[in-house]
Design a protein around this motif. Structure first.
Motif, PDB file in Angstrom:
ATOM      1  N   UNK A 284      89.921  44.347  -2.065  1.00 44.39           N
ATOM      2  CA  UNK A 284      89.256  44.005  -3.231  1.00 44.39           C
ATOM      3  C   UNK A 284      90.103  43.462  -3.461  1.00 44.39           C
ATOM      4  N   UNK A 285      89.691  42.469  -4.092  1.00 44.93           N
ATOM      5  CA  UNK A 285      90.364  41.788  -6.073  1.00 44.93           C
ATOM      6  C   UNK A 285      90.699  42.279  -6.596  1.00 44.93           C
ATOM      7  N   UNK A 286      92.033  42.957  -7.211  1.00 46.48           N
ATOM      8  CA  UNK A 286      91.596  43.640  -9.018  1.00 46.48           C
ATOM      9  C   UNK A 286      90.924  45.491  -8.654  1.00 46.48           C
ATOM     10  N   UNK A 287      90.987  45.882  -7.785  1.00 49.93           N
ATOM     11  CA  UNK A 287      91.103  46.969  -7.570  1.00 49.93           C
ATOM     12  C   UNK A 287      90.948  47.537  -6.206  1.00 49.93           C
ATOM     13  N   UNK A 288      91.226  48.702  -5.813  1.00 56.54           N
ATOM     14  CA  UNK A 288      91.228  49.822  -4.604  1.00 56.54           C
ATOM     15  C   UNK A 288      90.086  48.881  -3.267  1.00 56.54           C
ATOM     16  N   UNK A 289      91.523  49.118  -2.425  1.00 59.90           N
ATOM     17  CA  UNK A 289      89.504  49.048  -1.012  1.00 59.90           C
ATOM     18  C   UNK A 289      88.888  49.315  -0.901  1.00 59.90           C
TER      19      UNK A 289
END
Length: 136
Positions: free
Chosen positions: A36-41
């Motif tokens: 995910x963009x900008x956060x954890x998987x």
């Protein structure tokens, strides 16, 4: 005869025969990752992975059980069939297959007869379904 510690198919592990000294069980769990963009998987549980047991034991052939115990392990395993694994308390752990057996011998008597045999057995849980057993 001593109480059975565990039984794999027809093989009985007990203090009077092939007694295991160590047992290691490893169970895997599968998780799919989504970047995910900008956060954890993001993680999603997708099922169980491999379930395996390593058994390390010792046999004193002159005590009880005789010299052919490791041969009996190999003979049953060479059939290529999953067999039930049952604890000494009667808990059925499902069907298992033998992946490997190794053996060490030491303290020899006449004719090269070992007074001590160490063994390691690696088994894996079988989950091929009932229909895969019907082909035999």
């Amino acid at each position: 005869m001593a109480e059975v510690m565990m039984q794999l198919g027809l093989l009985q592990f007990s203090l009077d025969t092939a007694a295991y000294q160590r047992l290691f069980r490893s169970t895997g769990y599968r998780w799919a990752r989504q970047a995910r963009i900008g956060t954890n998987d993001a993680l999603q549980f997708v099922g169980f992975g491999a379930d395996s047991i390593d058994i390390e034991g010792v046999i004193y052939p002159h005590f009880r059980g005789g010299l052919k115990q490791v041969d009996q392990m190999r003979n049953q395993s060479s059939l290529g069939l999953p067999v039930p694994l049952v604890t000494g308390q009667g808990k059925v752990l499902g069907l298992w297959v033998v992946e490997a057996i190794s053996e060490g011998q030491e303290v020899f008597a006449k004719q090269g007869i070992p007074m001590r045999q160490d063994f390691t057995m690696k088994i894996a849980r079988y989950d091929g379904g009932v229909s895969s057993l019907l082909r035999f």
